[in-house]
Design an enzyme around this catalytic site. Structure first.
Site, PDB file in Angstrom:
ATOM      1  N   ASN B 406       0.909  -1.204   0.064  1.00 58.37           N
ATOM      2  CA  ASN B 406       0.247  -0.045  -0.001  1.00 58.37           C
ATOM      3  C   ASN B 406       0.936   1.284  -0.079  1.00 58.37           C
ATOM      4  OD1 ASN B 406      -1.888   2.078   0.532  1.00 58.37           O
ATOM      5  ND2 ASN B 406      -3.165   0.666   1.823  1.00 58.37           N
ATOM      6  N   ASP B 407       1.578   1.770   1.442  1.00 59.68           N
ATOM      7  CA  ASP B 407       2.250   2.810   1.069  1.00 59.68           C
ATOM      8  C   ASP B 407       3.455   2.925   0.252  1.00 59.68           C
ATOM      9  OD1 ASP B 407       0.616   3.781   3.302  1.00 59.68           O
ATOM     10  OD2 ASP B 407       1.561   2.795   4.710  1.00 59.68           O
ATOM     11  N   VAL B 408       3.838   1.767  -0.159  1.00 62.29           N
ATOM     12  CA  VAL B 408       5.294   1.637  -0.655  1.00 62.29           C
ATOM     13  C   VAL B 408       4.843   1.826  -2.291  1.00 62.29           C
ATOM     14  CG1 VAL B 408       6.223   0.408   0.937  1.00 62.29           C
ATOM     15  CG2 VAL B 408       5.099  -0.783  -1.057  1.00 62.29           C
ATOM     16  N   ALA B 447       0.240   3.158   7.862  1.00 59.90           N
ATOM     17  CA  ALA B 447       0.487   4.422   7.767  1.00 59.90           C
ATOM     18  C   ALA B 447      -0.699   5.327   7.927  1.00 59.90           C
ATOM     19  CB  ALA B 447       1.510   4.894   6.899  1.00 59.90           C
TER      20      ALA B 447
END
Lengths: 111, 486
Positions: B406-408, B447
């Site tokens: 997701n965040d990456v 996050a």
């Protein structure tokens, strides 16, 4: 227990040089192998087993013997478990050519 | 026992009167240290890595034999050692062989705890055995060593608990007022005790205070840490455990401990630096600035529309592409989907599609997590590419399959200065022709940041459990309904 100034100085030398050596060596470990690296260094740092053995085997007082006993168990867990798990992990990292042959059998087994 | 002055091998062997033993033990330790260095050197290549384990094991065996040759060990001592080693091995063997790869992060965290426990206990025993006859330098080292041992012990147990998702431990970072102040106060207390002991080693009462402060700090350290920060924290704890072992080497006058501790400490430090860089954050930020604090902001963010695809459509697109890149994340580990992913890749390769894997440095819950899982599923390691290798290739990629990451892959990291992940290096998946995101729901990542990639016009959402989705896609592509068993 008065560690000699001589040893402290030798120890600092050893620490600094080992640190640099470690930095240059470990920097070259690819990200691919970072988990096995952690498992391996974990096994290596269980070298405190050496200290635990002396504390337990020296039988200085009943109190230190108990602490030593637990310490030997804890570090043996790390040595044995650490090396075994690192090996188990590394066995899984295979290049393409090695995977080609056993492919059909393995595809069956894993599905 | 203080009558025999030890030298660099440590431990009570007099080099003048017991020369042979002294030389043998020293040489064993020396060869042991060389074995350790070689084992790390050979880790730099997957082809030689297993040879490295062998070198490490030889080094270990020699170090143990050398230690057992020390005259200080009594006959009953040998019996106790044998019993303790047998118990340790009885626990260590199953921990090494039976723990599944998906549980590896907590397994590694747990072993940090054991290592710290051993180092801490040896330090405590050395203190009680020798006080008050301890020089100020050694006392200070010993005090720091005990503090580190205690804090790594509880810190690692907490980390292992969070990773194992133990029920009574909150997974989300917990932040409360004056948290930093409390943390520093606890650590300060331990520091004051170390100073008191260094000045007067006979202050026996200070040792329990150090231990309790260390244990408490370990817990406090992990409370504000969320899942995405785990890789950094595990690496950091690894480093602390190594430093504790090296400090113990100074106290026990043992060069081998210093070498092994320095290597371990350095390894942990390098890994933490890599992890921090991969998240564009400083150590301080990871340890004290929980991501969870920014949670409230994305709630009112304007969200665009999303496009979702059926398995049929998704399978068709994959089948007709030339190059597919799989981006795995923690979601793949949770769904245990790695084997199905490899099967999908095999199916696609039969159709003439090239498949690669893009691994972000902080994907998963520990350094190298995704690599181990995919290797377990028999993905050849040539196909596992680092972020720097794969990023320039994305414009030529037909389909990116985002699996539980997701965040990456959030493009906001590149341009949205308000985003908490701004500046973090990401996989540029949005440069590919099509992005397929496999996700169970629209929940944000660890996050707590909304991912604009999902609202990109190139993006197709495929909803479902990663493992089930893989199974469905394999069926669609191979057109052979018999091969599924969900």
């Amino acid at each position: 227990m008065n560690v000699s100034v001589e040893f402290i100085m030798t120890g600092l030398f050893v620490f600094a040089l080992a640190g640099f050596l470690g930095f240059e060596t470990i920097r070259r470990v690819p990200r691919l192998l970072h988990t096995p690296l952690m498992a391996l260094t974990n096994a290596l740092s269980a070298i405190s087993l050496v200290g635990s053995i002396v504390v337990l085997g020296g039988q200085f007082t009943a109190y230190t013997t108990i602490l030593g006993f637990i310490a030997v168990i804890a570090s043996t867990i790390n040595v044995v478990g650490g090396f075994l798990i690192t090996d188990k992990m590394l066995k899984m990292f295979k290049p393409r050519e090695k995977l080609k042959k056993p492919e059909p059998a393995e595809a069956e087994a894993s599905s | 026992m203080n009558t025999l002055l030890p030298l660099s091998t440590g431990f009570f062997v007099n080099p003048d009167t017991d020369t042979v033993r002294y030389v043998i033990i020293s040489l064993f330790y020396l060869v042991g240290a060389i074995g350790f260095v070689l084992s790390l050197k050979w880790m730099s290549d997957a082809k030689t890595a297993r040879k490295g384990i062998f070198a490490g094991e030889i080094g270990f065996v020699l170090a143990i034999i050398g230690t057992l040759m020390l005259p200080v060990i009594t006959t009953t001592g040998y019996i106790y050692i044998a019993i303790a080693v047998l118990i340790g091995a009885a626990i260590g063997v199953p921990l090494g062989l039976l723990v599944p790869m998906t549980a590896m992060p907590q397994r590694i965290a747990l072993s940090h705890a054991f290592g710290a426990l051993a180092a801490g206990l040896v330090g405590i025993a050395k203190y009680y055995d020798n006080q008050p006859d301890i020089g100020w330098f050694v006392m200070a080292v010993l005090g720091i060593e005990i503090t580190l041992g205690a804090l790594v012990f509880t810190g690692s147990l907490m980390a292992a608990g969070k990773l194992q998702e133990v029920k009574w431990l909150a997974q989300r970072p917990i932040v409360f007022p004056l948290q930093k102040t409390l943390n520093f106060a606890v650590l300060g207390l331990a520091a004051v005790m170390v100073v008191i002991l260094a000045v007067d080693p006979s202050q026996v009462w200070a040792i329990p205070v150090i231990i309790i402060a260390g244990l408490a700090f370990g817990v406090l350290l992990i409370i504000p840490i969320g899942g995405a920060d785990m890789p950094t924290v595990i690496a950091l704890l690894n480093s602390y455990a190594g430093i504790a072992a090296a400090l113990l080497g100074f106290v026990l006058e043992n060069n081998l401990l210093i070498v092994a501790g320095a290597l371990d400490g350095m390894s942990g430090l390098i890994l933490s630096i890599i992890m921090c860089r991969a998240m564009n954050r400083s150590f301080r930020n990871v340890l004290f600035g929980a991501f969870g604090a920014t949670e409230a902001e994305w709630g009112d963010q304007e969200v665009g529309s999303i496009r979702s695809a059926t398995f049929d459509e998704a399978g068709e697109i994959l089948k007709n592409s030339r190059l597919v890149v799989v981006v795995p994340g923690y979601g793949m580990a949770v769904a245990q989907a790695q084997h199905k992913v490899r099967e999908l890749a095999d199916t696609l390769e039969k159709e003439g599609v090239e498949v690669k894997y893009a691994i972000h440095p902080v994907a998963g819950r520990m350094p190298g997590h995704m690599n181990v899982l995919l290797a377990e599923a028999n993905v050849p390691y040539e196909q596992l590419l680092d972020m720097e290798e794969i990023n320039p290739e994305f414009p030529q990629v037909d389909v990116v399959l985002v699996l539980g990451a997701n965040d990456v892959v959030n493009p906001a990291a590149r341009h949205d200065q308000k985003s908490p992940i701004y500046g973090m290096p990401i996989l540029d998946v949005d440069k590919a022709a099509t992005v397929m995101v496999v996700k169970r729901s629209m929940r944000p990542g660890f996050a707590g940041v909304e991912n604009e990639l999902f609202f990109n016009e190139k993006t197709l959402m495929v909803f479902g459990d990663a493992k089930d989705v893989m199974g469905e896609l394999i069926t669609e592509i191979s057109g052979n309904r018999d091969s599924i068993n969900v």
